[in-house]
Every structure is written in structure tokens, then in C-alpha cells.
Enzyme design. Structure first.
Site, PDB file in Angstrom:
ATOM      1  N   HIS A   1      11.844   0.128  -1.053  1.00 43.80           N
ATOM      2  CA  HIS A   1      11.678  -1.293  -0.722  1.00 43.80           C
ATOM      3  C   HIS A   1      12.951  -1.826  -0.053  1.00 43.80           C
ATOM      4  O   HIS A   1      13.133  -3.031   0.080  1.00 43.80           O
ATOM      5  CB  HIS A   1      11.406  -2.118  -1.980  1.00 43.80           C
TER       6      HIS A   1
ATOM      7  N   GLY B   1       0.826  -1.210   0.000  1.00 43.49           N
ATOM      8  CA  GLY B   1       0.000   0.000   0.000  1.00 43.49           C
ATOM      9  C   GLY B   1       0.861   1.262   0.000  1.00 43.49           C
ATOM     10  O   GLY B   1       0.447   2.325   0.452  1.00 43.49           O
TER      11      GLY B   1
HETATM   12  P1  A3P Z   1      -4.482  -4.923  -4.561  1.00 40.58           P
HETATM   13  O1  A3P Z   1      -3.676  -5.439  -5.708  1.00 40.58           O
HETATM   14  O2  A3P Z   1      -4.790  -5.992  -3.557  1.00 40.58           O
HETATM   15  O3  A3P Z   1      -5.705  -4.201  -4.996  1.00 40.58           O
HETATM   16  P2  A3P Z   1       1.700  -0.660  -3.586  1.00 40.58           P
HETATM   17  O4  A3P Z   1       1.316   0.759  -3.685  1.00 40.58           O
HETATM   18  O5  A3P Z   1       2.620  -0.939  -2.440  1.00 40.58           O
HETATM   19  O6  A3P Z   1       2.197  -1.186  -4.900  1.00 40.58           O
HETATM   20  O7  A3P Z   1       0.391  -1.479  -3.209  1.00 40.58           O
HETATM   21  C1  A3P Z   1      -0.653  -1.686  -4.146  1.00 40.58           C
HETATM   22  C2  A3P Z   1      -1.842  -2.292  -3.406  1.00 40.58           C
HETATM   23  O8  A3P Z   1      -2.431  -1.275  -2.563  1.00 40.58           O
HETATM   24  C3  A3P Z   1      -2.933  -2.734  -4.385  1.00 40.58           C
HETATM   25  O9  A3P Z   1      -3.575  -3.856  -3.766  1.00 40.58           O
HETATM   26  C4  A3P Z   1      -3.825  -1.497  -4.392  1.00 40.58           C
HETATM   27  O10 A3P Z   1      -5.121  -1.712  -4.862  1.00 40.58           O
HETATM   28  C5  A3P Z   1      -3.809  -1.127  -2.904  1.00 40.58           C
HETATM   29  N1  A3P Z   1      -4.276   0.247  -2.683  1.00 40.58           N
HETATM   30  C6  A3P Z   1      -3.833   1.385  -3.256  1.00 40.58           C
HETATM   31  N2  A3P Z   1      -4.549   2.437  -2.840  1.00 40.58           N
HETATM   32  C7  A3P Z   1      -5.468   1.966  -1.979  1.00 40.58           C
HETATM   33  C8  A3P Z   1      -6.513   2.581  -1.217  1.00 40.58           C
HETATM   34  N3  A3P Z   1      -6.767   3.878  -1.279  1.00 40.58           N
HETATM   35  N4  A3P Z   1      -7.270   1.776  -0.426  1.00 40.58           N
HETATM   36  C9  A3P Z   1      -7.033   0.445  -0.352  1.00 40.58           C
HETATM   37  N5  A3P Z   1      -6.060  -0.187  -1.064  1.00 40.58           N
HETATM   38  C10 A3P Z   1      -5.289   0.564  -1.861  1.00 40.58           C
END
Ligand code: A3P
Length: 278
Positions: free
Chosen positions: A92, A44
């Protein structure tokens, strides 16, 4: 394709010379007010990055001119040197790999965690669609994930390293955000983060940030601005996929889930960590 440096596997798109890049990151100049968001891929990161920027800038506007280049390990020091503060970096990397100067200046660190089963699914979906073009099944991918044969190394090692860094650096300003709690109760979680960052915490401001950073609003904003993620030029909807807790149940078999639990226990038994799986 992965290259191993300092005990961590890095993707080959990361740089031609990963050893030098990691050295450059360690030597990067820091400012007292820099903030680093540390997260394993798919915890996230972008969500928390957007919230943090809004808090620090005192405005619930999206920061459309900024892109993924604010990832510490993917950005040259020339670009970083030209950024206007407040500077919020994603990373990361492990604690020991972060810029020495930022650590000696006690820069605030936000560590984001999420249950690893949802992260594995999220990453698999991203990797099949993006230029990484992974073509195996989810079960194939899960085997690699469990063995840590994925970019930025094993989630299990990453989590253990961060657990030890937090435990051994008592007093260092590290703030943990749990994805599932942020999802369940964004208002109070963002308010707590604001207190940690020392920004304004009035209810109307916090509410407007939560609204702007809801899954659907953030996704729409990224799509509109065509922000991109990671290697290659692929649309943000590969990253804003579902934004839910518990989607892993649609992907894992019972046996895979049990094996996963066992590996978590074997690797992270000393940490007594609890994850929110649903
Ligand atoms: P999913 O693939 O399960 O939907 P990162 O930014 O570390 O790459 O993480 C991406 C993940 O965070 C994705 O998960 C994405 O949908 C989720 N994400 C991004 N914004 C979000 C929000 N506002 N609320 C909930 N999940 C979110």
C-alpha cells in the site's frame, strides 16, 4: 490509531517503529524477477495477487502456503530473504517508498485501481468487522475517509502520487489494472496481464485462471484454507464481501456522493482520471 511518517498515516499495528520500517523497506534487497502489486486498500489486491502468482508459476493452483506476509511493509527482510521466487509482493506504499533496489532493477509493477466510492464502502465494512472494530456509522467513516484520516493515508493523495509517478517515470514497467474492467472482462484482462508479465497466454490456461479466481471460487478457497487478512485473526469473508461494482449506491446519500465527487475533482482535477462507478 495512526502515526504519520513521510506524509502518510500508518496504522499503529504496522510496527512499533514505522520510520525504521519504512527505511528497511527502502533498503530491501530485490531480484530482477520480483513483481510488486501496488494498490490502495480494497482495490482488489488479493484478487490480482492470486492471478499474478498463477501466471508466473504457470499453474492455475491456489498458492495456499502464502499469506498476507507478502505485504512488503508488514514483512521482515529475514522472511522476504527466504522466499522462493517468483516473489509477488503486495504493497500500500507510494512509488517513492518502494525498495530502491527493486526499482533500480526495473522490477515489474502492477498498479490496481478501483472506483473510490466502492473502496470506501468495502473498507468501512472491513473495518467494522475486523479487529479494527470501527463502531461509527458509514457517514462518520466517510468523513474520515475524505479527510485522509485512515490507515495508509488519503486515497486522494495516494492516487495523485501514483498518477504522478506513472507520468514522470515513462518507460518504467508499470501496468495498470482497473478492478471494474477485470470484473467485466476477466479473460482479456488476464491475457493482457500475462503479456505484460511475459508468461504463457494460451486460452485454456487463461480460462482456468479466470475460473479459479472468480469471486466465489477465490472466496471458497480462502475460507477453506483459513487464510487471514490484515491485523488480527479474522476470517477471509470480511475481505471477500460482495465483489461487485456499484454497491456504493446502497450506502451513499445523494449529498455524500456529490460531496465526494467534488473532493475528487478538487484533488485529482489535474489527472483527468475516469472511474467506473456502475
Ligand atoms: P468488496 O468489499 O466490495 O466485496 P483487497 O484485496 O484490496 O483488500 O480488496 C478487497 C475487495 O476486492 C473486496 O471488495 C472483495 O470482495 C473484492 N474481491 C476480491 N476478490 C474478488 C474477485 N475475484 N472478484 C471481484 N471482487 C473481488
Amino acid at each position: 490509531d495512526l502515526v504519520e511518517v513521510d506524509g502518510v498515516t500508518f496504522p499503529d499495528y504496522f510496527t512499533d517503529d514505522p520510520i525504521q520500517r519504512l527505511k528497511d523497506v527502502r533498503e530491501m534487497a530485490g531480484r530482477d524477477d520480483d513483481v510488486i502489486i501496488a494498490a490502495y486498500p480494497k482495490a482488489g489486491t488479493h484478487w490480482v495477487w492470486e492471478i499474478t502468482n498463477m501466471l508466473l508459476r504457470g499453474s492455475a493452483e491456489y498458492h495456499t502456503s502464502m499469506k498476507e506476509e507478502l505485504m512488503l511493509e508488514l514483512t521482515g527482510s529475514d522472511v522476504i530473504g527466504e522466499l522462493t521466487p517468483p516473489r509477488v509482493f503486495n504493497s500500500h506504499l507510494r512509488f517513492r517508498q518502494l525498495p530502491k533496489e527493486m526499482i533500480s532493477k526495473n522490477c515489474k509493477l502492477i498498479y490496481v485501481t478501483r472506483n473510490p466510492k466502492d473502496m470506501a464502502v468495502s473498507r468501512y465494512c472491513h473495518n467494522t468487522k475486523s479487529v479494527l472494530a470501527y463502531t461509527g456509522t458509514f457517514s462518520d467513516y466517510l468523513r474520515l475517509y475524505l479527510q485522509g484520516k485512515v490507515a495508509f493515508g488519503s486515497w486522494f493523495d495516494y492516487t495523485l502520487d501514483w498518477h504522478r509517478a506513472i507520468r514522470d517515470n515513462q518507460g518504467y514497467p508499470i501496468y495498470t489494472i482497473v478492478y471494474e474492467l477485470l470484473k467485466r472482462d476477466p479473460f482479456n484482462q488476464v491475457k493482457r496481464l500475462a503479456s505484460f508479465l511475459g508468461t504463457k497466454t494460451d486460452d485454456t490456461f487463461i480460462e482456468s485462471i479466470c475460473n479459479q479466481c472468480s469471486f466465489s471460487n477465490l472466496k471458497t478457497s480462502y475460507e477453506k484454507d483459513k487464510k487471514i487478512f490484515g491485523p488480527g485473526d479474522h476470517p477471509s469473508n470480511y475481505s471477500f464481501r460482495k465483489g461487485e461494482v456499484g454497491d456504493w449506491k446502497n450506502w451513499f446519500t445523494v449529498a455524500e456522493s456529490e460531496q465526494f465527487d467534488l473532493v475528487v475533482q478538487q484533488h485529482l482535477g489535474e489527472c483527468v482520471l475516469e472511474f467506473v462507478y456502475e
